[in-house]
Design a protein around this motif. Structure first.
Motif, mmCIF file in Angstrom:
data_model
loop_
_atom_site.group_PDB
_atom_site.id
_atom_site.type_symbol
_atom_site.label_atom_id
_atom_site.label_comp_id
_atom_site.label_asym_id
_atom_site.label_seq_id
_atom_site.Cartn_x
_atom_site.Cartn_y
_atom_site.Cartn_z
ATOM 1 N N UNK A 87 0.891 -1.164 0.000
ATOM 2 C CA UNK A 87 0.000 0.000 0.000
ATOM 3 C C UNK A 87 0.925 1.209 0.000
ATOM 4 N N UNK A 88 1.246 1.740 -1.186
ATOM 5 C CA UNK A 88 2.332 2.700 -1.319
ATOM 6 C C UNK A 88 2.012 4.093 -0.759
ATOM 7 N N UNK A 89 1.949 4.145 0.561
ATOM 8 C CA UNK A 89 1.749 5.377 1.319
ATOM 9 C C UNK A 89 2.595 5.259 2.579
ATOM 10 N N UNK A 378 6.804 -16.023 -3.320
ATOM 11 C CA UNK A 378 6.868 -14.650 -3.805
ATOM 12 C C UNK A 378 6.678 -14.491 -5.296
ATOM 13 N N UNK A 379 5.899 -15.397 -5.912
ATOM 14 C CA UNK A 379 5.646 -15.276 -7.352
ATOM 15 C C UNK A 379 4.655 -14.163 -7.667
ATOM 16 N N UNK A 380 3.806 -13.812 -6.716
ATOM 17 C CA UNK A 380 2.800 -12.765 -6.904
ATOM 18 C C UNK A 380 2.550 -12.091 -5.569
ATOM 19 N N UNK A 381 2.127 -10.841 -5.625
ATOM 20 C CA UNK A 381 1.820 -10.134 -4.377
ATOM 21 C C UNK A 381 0.715 -9.126 -4.614
ATOM 22 N N UNK A 382 0.096 -8.697 -3.513
ATOM 23 C CA UNK A 382 -1.097 -7.856 -3.559
ATOM 24 C C UNK A 382 -0.730 -6.382 -3.376
ATOM 25 N N UNK A 383 -1.363 -5.520 -4.171
ATOM 26 C CA UNK A 383 -1.256 -4.070 -4.027
ATOM 27 C C UNK A 383 -2.641 -3.517 -3.736
ATOM 28 N N UNK A 384 -2.713 -2.487 -2.887
ATOM 29 C CA UNK A 384 -4.030 -1.979 -2.486
ATOM 30 C C UNK A 384 -4.029 -0.470 -2.332
ATOM 31 N N UNK A 385 -5.168 0.134 -2.595
ATOM 32 C CA UNK A 385 -5.451 1.509 -2.205
ATOM 33 C C UNK A 385 -6.869 1.531 -1.669
ATOM 34 N N UNK A 386 -7.021 1.842 -0.388
ATOM 35 C CA UNK A 386 -8.344 1.838 0.241
ATOM 36 C C UNK A 386 -9.100 3.114 -0.061
ATOM 37 N N UNK A 387 -8.407 4.231 0.006
ATOM 38 C CA UNK A 387 -9.070 5.512 -0.236
ATOM 39 C C UNK A 387 -8.071 6.487 -0.822
ATOM 40 N N UNK A 388 -8.377 7.082 -1.965
ATOM 41 C CA UNK A 388 -7.401 7.978 -2.617
ATOM 42 C C UNK A 388 -7.369 9.363 -1.993
ATOM 43 N N UNK A 400 -7.933 6.415 -7.327
ATOM 44 C CA UNK A 400 -9.163 5.662 -7.072
ATOM 45 C C UNK A 400 -8.849 4.494 -6.153
ATOM 46 N N UNK A 401 -9.894 3.957 -5.510
ATOM 47 C CA UNK A 401 -9.703 2.723 -4.767
ATOM 48 C C UNK A 401 -9.403 1.598 -5.765
ATOM 49 N N UNK A 402 -8.451 0.745 -5.402
ATOM 50 C CA UNK A 402 -8.158 -0.382 -6.280
ATOM 51 C C UNK A 402 -7.594 -1.534 -5.469
ATOM 52 N N UNK A 403 -7.629 -2.703 -6.084
ATOM 53 C CA UNK A 403 -6.869 -3.858 -5.636
ATOM 54 C C UNK A 403 -6.132 -4.369 -6.863
ATOM 55 N N UNK A 404 -4.880 -4.744 -6.684
ATOM 56 C CA UNK A 404 -4.065 -5.177 -7.821
ATOM 57 C C UNK A 404 -3.253 -6.393 -7.436
ATOM 58 N N UNK A 405 -2.950 -7.209 -8.423
ATOM 59 C CA UNK A 405 -2.048 -8.338 -8.233
ATOM 60 C C UNK A 405 -0.846 -8.105 -9.147
ATOM 61 N N UNK A 406 0.334 -8.343 -8.607
ATOM 62 C CA UNK A 406 1.559 -8.097 -9.370
ATOM 63 C C UNK A 406 2.384 -9.365 -9.413
ATOM 64 N N UNK A 407 2.826 -9.740 -10.599
ATOM 65 C CA UNK A 407 3.746 -10.850 -10.784
ATOM 66 C C UNK A 407 5.027 -10.298 -11.398
#
Length: 487
Positions: A87-89, A378-388, A400-407
């Protein structure tokens, strides 16, 4: 020889042996006293920076910056080249670092709210295991107003030694509080330099201690304001010579060149300070018994994709530097690793490397077996933003609010309305081509959607609108309805 003579002979021999033994022990004690202790359990030093994107180092190939000290450290460290801030904050990353939990578990899913003082934190665990714990610099986990003291006790989350402040970005008039003293103090000069010297002082004091230390040195730079590094560093970078990433739009190029020149000035100063710290560790004989982690709480878009700062799921925002220098006696080979280490994985990995049991409150991955070649994770991990929230993260800037998966190859994000972004890192390293709805990637999008849905179910994330989480945790917003705060 009669019995009395035999007894006296044996007794004298015993006395001689005892004296020799005691002299030998005293010499040994003297020798030990003159050497650094803690040879069985490693020290831990976490170098945490603020808003340093993974791309902005010499060893990562940035053509604008030379980071010789970090490059030297990277050459003998494990480099998690795909590491992310989930959660890049600022505050969410820091809370995950301290607890080993994801933001929707520890509740710090935005800035300026307080981490539960009853949380099981990395400092509390290390302290319980006999470590001295120290914290220097930016905290940003207390939620009681910036520039305020974080009072001794529970609010410091297990850290004993303290020279810190809740949050400030005035790097030349930087506020801090010194251990138990409630008086507001100001670092004398550029705080990156002063905080480094404070850490060196702490490390020197620990040299002959009976127990090891765990310290977090939390720098405020290279976070904006970008143009406040000492003049000697700012003079190194000419905006006209800055090479921009291909995803910076024409409308922002002149501004971004100027800001990057200041950003790199902060980084150059930090690199010198990291070199100074490592030299001190070597000079005091502590380097070979100290685990060093270098990372950042998130990156900085700095004009990429037409935006600044963080929170969005683009690589400039979510990818962070992640170096682990690990002493030779742990027999872990240095070099690049592909695994996508996330924020909550740092605590369990450090505890494991120090042979400390990982609390059952921790949700992150212990990467020690991976580093030893025993597991593949560690093949994939979760990224999140709850409230922009935030100046550059609100809806008018694409937030925007989002959920993301990163590989290792793909980044796939879903917002509240459905599929939003899909990027192929191998064929599109600057994430210029959104492949959502592209027929040629339909199977990839479907697979990534299933992977994301599985991860959300696995973590108990219902992906609700941001205000639902604010209500759940009892947080408040100001009159504008956009800025959170707590009582």
């Amino acid at each position: 020889m009669n019995s009395k003579v035999q007894i006296r002979f044996c007794y004298n021999l015993f006395l001689i042996c005892t004296i020799v033994f005691m002299v030998s022990c005293n010499e040994k004690k003297k020798e030990i006293a003159e050497q650094p202790r803690n040879t069985t359990r490693p020290n831990v030093l976490v170098l945490l920076t603020d808003q340093w994107r993974a791309q902005a180092t010499g060893y990562a190939g940035d053509p604008n910056i030379s980071t010789p000290h970090l490059d030297s450290l990277a050459a003998i460290s494990v480099n998690f080249k795909n590491a992310v801030s989930g959660m890049p904050v600022c505050s969410p990353f820091r809370a995950s670092l301290l607890t080993g939990q994801r933001p929707l578990t520890h509740g710090v899913f935005m800035n300026d709210v307080q981490l539960d003082t009853n949380a099981v934190t990395i400092a509390k665990v290390f302290h319980k295991e006999g470590y001295d714990t120290g914290y220097i610099g930016k905290w940003h986990l207390d939620g009681h107003g910036r520039l305020q003291n974080v009072a001794p006790g529970k609010r410091r989350q297990g850290f004993q030694f303290w020279k810190g402040n809740e949050c400030t970005h005035d790097y030349n008039e930087s506020v801090y509080y010194d251990n138990e003293d409630p008086t507001r103090k100001i670092w004398d000069g550029y705080d990156t330099f002063e905080q480094t010297d404070a850490a060196i002082g702490y490390i020197k004091e620990r040299k002959l201690a009976d127990n090891p230390f765990m310290m977090i040195l939390s720098y405020g730079t290279p976070h904006a304001p970008y143009h406040t590094a000492p003049l000697e560093y700012r003079n190194r970078f000419d905006p006209k010579k800055i090479l921009l990433r291909r995803n910076v739009p024409d409308s922002l190029k002149e501004r971004v060149k100027k800001d990057l020149a200041g950003y790199y000035a902060h980084i150059a100063a930090l690199d010198d300070m990291i070199g100074k710290l490592i030299k001190n560790l070597k000079d005091t004989g502590q380097f070979e018994n100290t685990i060093i982690v270098f990372t950042s709480d998130h990156g900085d878009l700095l004009g990429s994709h037409g935006a600044y700062k963080k929170q969005q799921p683009y690589d400039e925002s979510v990818k962070v530097p992640m170096l682990y220098y690990i002493p030779d006696n742990l027999k872990i080979v240095a070099g690049e690793r592909d695994a996508l280490m996330n924020s909550e994985d740092i605590m369990p990995t450090l505890l494991s490397l120090c042979n400390i049991s990982i609390p059952n409150t921790v949700e992150g991955i212990d990467y020690r077996p991976y580093l030893e070649g025993k597991e593949e994770v560690g093949h994939a991990t979760l990224l999140s933003c709850v409230q922009p929230f935030g100046q550059w993260s609100r809806s008018q800037h694409g937030g925007r609010e989002y959920r993301a998966i990163k590989t290792q190859q793909y980044t796939y994000a879903r917002d509240l309305n459905g599929p939003w972004l899909l990027f192929d890192k191998i064929n599109d390293p600057y994430q210029l081509n959104n492949l959502v709805g592209n027929e040629g990637y339909a199977s990839v999008q479907d697979a990534m959607e299933k992977l994301l849905s599985h991860r959300l179910k696995e973590t108990g994330d219902e992906f609700l609108p941001g205000m639902e989480y604010i209500k759940k945790w009892g947080y408040l917003v100001d009159k504008t309805g956009t800025v959170p705060y707590t009582n």
